[in-house]
Every structure is written in structure tokens, then in C-alpha cells.
Design a protein around this motif. Structure first.
Motif, PDB file in Angstrom:
ATOM      1  N   UNK A  46       0.777  -1.074   0.063  1.00 55.61           N
ATOM      2  CA  UNK A  46       0.097   0.056  -0.018  1.00 55.61           C
ATOM      3  C   UNK A  46       0.868   1.249  -0.057  1.00 55.61           C
ATOM      4  N   UNK A  47       2.076   1.214   0.746  1.00 52.61           N
ATOM      5  CA  UNK A  47       2.975   2.406   0.811  1.00 52.61           C
ATOM      6  C   UNK A  47       3.573   2.528  -0.554  1.00 52.61           C
ATOM      7  N   UNK A  48       3.857   1.681  -1.302  1.00 48.70           N
ATOM      8  CA  UNK A  48       4.268   1.674  -2.734  1.00 48.70           C
ATOM      9  C   UNK A  48       3.437   2.217  -3.540  1.00 48.70           C
ATOM     10  N   UNK A  49       2.004   1.769  -3.411  1.00 44.69           N
ATOM     11  CA  UNK A  49       1.269   2.256  -4.366  1.00 44.69           C
ATOM     12  C   UNK A  49       0.965   3.741  -4.294  1.00 44.69           C
ATOM     13  N   UNK A  50       1.272   4.289  -2.793  1.00 42.63           N
ATOM     14  CA  UNK A  50       1.153   5.775  -2.607  1.00 42.63           C
ATOM     15  C   UNK A  50       2.272   6.567  -2.795  1.00 42.63           C
ATOM     16  N   UNK A  51       3.212   5.988  -3.306  1.00 37.69           N
ATOM     17  CA  UNK A  51       4.726   6.666  -3.607  1.00 37.69           C
ATOM     18  C   UNK A  51       5.448   6.922  -2.196  1.00 37.69           C
ATOM     19  N   UNK A  52       5.038   6.284  -1.105  1.00 39.96           N
ATOM     20  CA  UNK A  52       5.840   6.646   0.026  1.00 39.96           C
ATOM     21  C   UNK A  52       7.234   5.983   0.142  1.00 39.96           C
ATOM     22  N   UNK A  53       7.000   4.621  -0.397  1.00 42.62           N
ATOM     23  CA  UNK A  53       8.170   3.874  -0.697  1.00 42.62           C
ATOM     24  C   UNK A  53       8.333   3.504  -2.174  1.00 42.62           C
ATOM     25  N   UNK A  54       9.606   3.411  -2.514  1.00 42.15           N
ATOM     26  CA  UNK A  54       9.944   3.122  -3.840  1.00 42.15           C
ATOM     27  C   UNK A  54      10.412   1.732  -4.082  1.00 42.15           C
ATOM     28  N   UNK A  55       9.713   0.930  -4.954  1.00 38.39           N
ATOM     29  CA  UNK A  55      10.426  -0.421  -5.038  1.00 38.39           C
ATOM     30  C   UNK A  55      11.594  -0.322  -5.542  1.00 38.39           C
ATOM     31  N   UNK A  56      12.242  -1.688  -5.013  1.00 35.38           N
ATOM     32  CA  UNK A  56      13.632  -1.898  -5.416  1.00 35.38           C
ATOM     33  C   UNK A  56      13.698  -2.617  -6.841  1.00 35.38           C
ATOM     34  N   UNK A  57      12.466  -3.010  -7.355  1.00 32.36           N
ATOM     35  CA  UNK A  57      12.427  -3.588  -8.703  1.00 32.36           C
ATOM     36  C   UNK A  57      10.935  -3.276  -9.042  1.00 32.36           C
ATOM     37  N   UNK A  58      10.976  -3.284 -10.419  1.00 35.39           N
ATOM     38  CA  UNK A  58       9.600  -2.986 -11.027  1.00 35.39           C
ATOM     39  C   UNK A  58       9.094  -1.619 -10.989  1.00 35.39           C
ATOM     40  N   UNK A  59       7.797  -1.226 -11.243  1.00 34.91           N
ATOM     41  CA  UNK A  59       7.294  -0.043 -11.067  1.00 34.91           C
ATOM     42  C   UNK A  59       5.817   0.126 -10.786  1.00 34.91           C
ATOM     43  N   UNK A  60       5.300   1.372 -10.377  1.00 34.26           N
ATOM     44  CA  UNK A  60       3.737   1.543 -10.346  1.00 34.26           C
ATOM     45  C   UNK A  60       3.358   2.533 -11.311  1.00 34.26           C
ATOM     46  N   UNK A  61       2.482   2.245 -11.871  1.00 33.74           N
ATOM     47  CA  UNK A  61       1.933   3.203 -13.142  1.00 33.74           C
ATOM     48  C   UNK A  61       0.621   3.849 -12.597  1.00 33.74           C
ATOM     49  N   UNK A  62       0.499   5.229 -12.575  1.00 38.07           N
ATOM     50  CA  UNK A  62      -0.473   5.945 -12.545  1.00 38.07           C
ATOM     51  C   UNK A  62      -1.168   6.067 -13.882  1.00 38.07           C
ATOM     52  N   UNK A  63      -2.005   5.808 -14.443  1.00 33.33           N
ATOM     53  CA  UNK A  63      -2.314   5.708 -15.846  1.00 33.33           C
ATOM     54  C   UNK A  63      -1.056   5.430 -16.767  1.00 33.33           C
ATOM     55  N   UNK A  64      -0.544   6.490 -17.261  1.00 31.40           N
ATOM     56  CA  UNK A  64       0.596   6.168 -18.297  1.00 31.40           C
ATOM     57  C   UNK A  64       2.048   6.864 -17.583  1.00 31.40           C
ATOM     58  N   UNK A  65       1.669   7.178 -16.318  1.00 32.47           N
ATOM     59  CA  UNK A  65       2.983   7.730 -15.484  1.00 32.47           C
ATOM     60  C   UNK A  65       3.515   6.881 -14.351  1.00 32.47           C
ATOM     61  N   UNK A  66       4.848   6.876 -14.294  1.00 31.83           N
ATOM     62  CA  UNK A  66       5.477   6.181 -13.320  1.00 31.83           C
ATOM     63  C   UNK A  66       5.547   6.894 -12.000  1.00 31.83           C
ATOM     64  N   UNK A  67       4.689   6.680 -11.027  1.00 37.18           N
ATOM     65  CA  UNK A  67       4.723   7.424  -9.652  1.00 37.18           C
ATOM     66  C   UNK A  67       5.895   7.735  -9.175  1.00 37.18           C
ATOM     67  N   UNK A  68       7.092   7.289  -9.444  1.00 38.38           N
ATOM     68  CA  UNK A  68       8.308   7.621  -8.964  1.00 38.38           C
ATOM     69  C   UNK A  68       8.494   9.000  -9.525  1.00 38.38           C
ATOM     70  N   UNK A  69       8.165   9.358 -10.577  1.00 34.84           N
ATOM     71  CA  UNK A  69       8.586  10.318 -11.259  1.00 34.84           C
ATOM     72  C   UNK A  69       7.571  11.708 -10.852  1.00 34.84           C
ATOM     73  N   UNK A  70       6.566  11.517 -10.028  1.00 28.27           N
ATOM     74  CA  UNK A  70       5.504  12.586  -9.692  1.00 28.27           C
ATOM     75  C   UNK A  70       5.895  12.782  -8.324  1.00 28.27           C
TER      76      UNK A  70
END
Length: 257
Positions: A46-70
Motif C-alpha cells: 500500500x505504501x508503494x502504491x502511494x509513493x511513500x516507498x520506492x520499489x527496489x524493482x519494477x514500477x507502479x504506473x498511475x495511468x501512463x505515468x510512473x509514480x516515482x517521477x511524480x
């Protein structure tokens, strides 16, 4: 249309993998539950989905944007979070806490305007928290505090609502009332709801789809009928249960045997 997607997400704590190869999609307006034993990685996810934690591998996409870049402000306009721990809010009144939800939308001066107060009032009406808006969080019951935190998240006007075990410490009456509130908010505002819960029965009755996690990996995802089976529960929770259709809804009902 997919609003949130994880792609082979993994996360480590102190060199130990607590999540690995988590991939799933959530559609706009879906009500999704995340279940699994204690320590299976649900809250971390859940914390990864919210962007509080950054995954060590893979990514979470909010529509077509990587949340790590937001940035956090951008994410807070889209994703509202109801945490499990609310102790940080004790010095504030209910109304002040609910108004905190407007922070991502405020201008440079950071002062709430009439629109912000109107949105907060509407959120308190929806969550039935208006009557104790002047009281402090320490004066409220567990169920009342959870409703206040939901009101704060709704005041953000998010498209996605994340909840971390919101029924912890609540009795059965208030557990059902809280899930019913989430259902109402989901239906009235077309919110996408993702809830981490230990209660398999509530997840089965209220969620469109369920993600079942075992040892940090996705074990099963699908409708309640597809996921909540005797064999799945036995393998993941290492216990035997009886599952039959709920007499009113026909959805899976779990009974310990």
C-alpha cells in the motif's frame, strides 16, 4: 480503463525481500481488497502504491505515468490515504484534520477559502462527523476516528482511496458500518478504492476483486468467488475453513472449522 498498475514490483527491508514480482491492475471505479496473513507485505504494498516507498524493482504506473517521477503534491491530488496509525493527529480538532485534506490544492499563501471549507463540510456530512467537528481526536472512539480520517482523505478530492486495515480495533457493528461507508463513497463519487484488510468475509462481500498475497508474492487475484476458496485459504493461511454462499448475497462466506 486501468487507473493503477504494478509491474513486477519488489521491495526489500534490510536486504530481505518482503515483496517480489507483484503485478496487477486496478480499473477506474473498482473496489479492490488486499488480503493475506500477517507479515505478507500488504501494508508495504500500500505504501508503494502511494509513493511513500520506492520499489527496489519494477514500477507502479498511475495511468501512463510512473509514480516515482511524480512529486508528493501531484500524487496527493489523485491518491487519498487512510492510515492505520492516527496518533499524530491528537493535538488538532476534527475540523482542522479534515481541512488538512485541502493542502495539495492550496495556493502559495496556504490559506483555505470558502470552496475548501465547503468541500470539507461535505466530506464531514458524508462521513457523519459534523457533530463532533470541534472535538479533538483523543475524545473520539476508534470508529469515529476512522471516519474522520476518511473525511480528510475525501476532502483531497482524490480519484483513488487507499485504506490500511481500517477496521482494526473496531467491533463488528462498526466494521460493517465502515465498509458500508466506503461502498457509499465509492458509488457516489466513482472513487477507486483499494483496502488492505484482515477480514476475508468483509472483503468477499464488498470488493469487486481481491488480491491474495502469500510470503510477499501474489498468490491469486480475481473475483471473491475465484479467490476465496477453501483450497486457497488452506494454502495461504495454513488452516481449514468451510466456504459456502452467503444466504443474502450468494458471495463466499468463510467459517472456521
Amino acid at each position: 480503463m486501468t487507473i493503477l498498475r504494478t509491474e513486477k514490483v519488489g521491495f526489500q527491508y534490510n536486504g530481505r525481500w518482503v515483496l517480489r514480482d507483484i503485478s496487477f491492475e486496478v480499473g477506474e471505479g473498482e473496489f479492490v481488497g488486499i488480503i493475506g496473513p500477517n507479515g505478507s507485505g500488504k501494508t508495504t504494498l500500500l505504501k508503494i502504491l502511494d509513493g511513500i516507498l520506492t520499489p527496489r524493482e519494477g514500477r507502479v504506473m498511475l495511468r501512463d505515468q510512473d509514480i516515482a517521477r511524480l512529486n508528493r503534491e501531484t500524487l496527493a491530488k489523485v491518491i487519498g490515504v487512510v492510515p492505520q496509525d492516527y496518533s499524530m493527529f491528537f493535538p488538532f480538532s476534527v475540523e482542522e484534520i479534515v481541512l488538512m485534506g485541502r493542502t495539495p490544492h492550496l495556493g502559495l499563501l496556504r490559506f483555505e477559502g470558502r470552496k475548501d471549507f465547503a468541500i470539507a463540510r461535505r466530506a464531514m456530512e458524508l462521513t457523519e462527523t459534523t457533530e463532533f467537528r470541534r472535538r479533538g481526536m483523543g475524545e473520539l472512539s476508534g470508529g469515529e476516528r476512522q471516519r474522520v480520517l476518511i473525511a480528510r482523505a475525501v476532502t483531497q478530492e482524490p480519484q483513488i482511496l487507499l485504506l490500511d486495515e481500517p477496521t482494526t480495533y473496531l467491533d463488528i457493528k462498526h466494521q460493517v458500518a465502515l465498509f458500508q461507508l466506503m461502498k457509499t463513497l465509492h458509488e457516489q463519487g466513482n472513487l477507486t478504492v483499494i483496502v488492505v484488510t484482515q477480514d476475508i468475509n468483509l472483503a468477499a462481500q464488498y470488493c469487486h476483486r481481491i488480491l491474495l498475497i502469500k510470503n510477499g508474492r501474489s498468490f491469486s487475484m480475481g473475483t471473491p468467488a475465484e479467490v476465496v476458496t477453501e483450497e486457497n485459504i488452506r494454502q495461504v493461511y495454513e488452516t481449514h475453513v468451510l466456504i459456502d454462499p452467503h444466504p443474502r448475497t450468494g458471495l463466499p462466506r468463510v467459517t472456521l472449522i
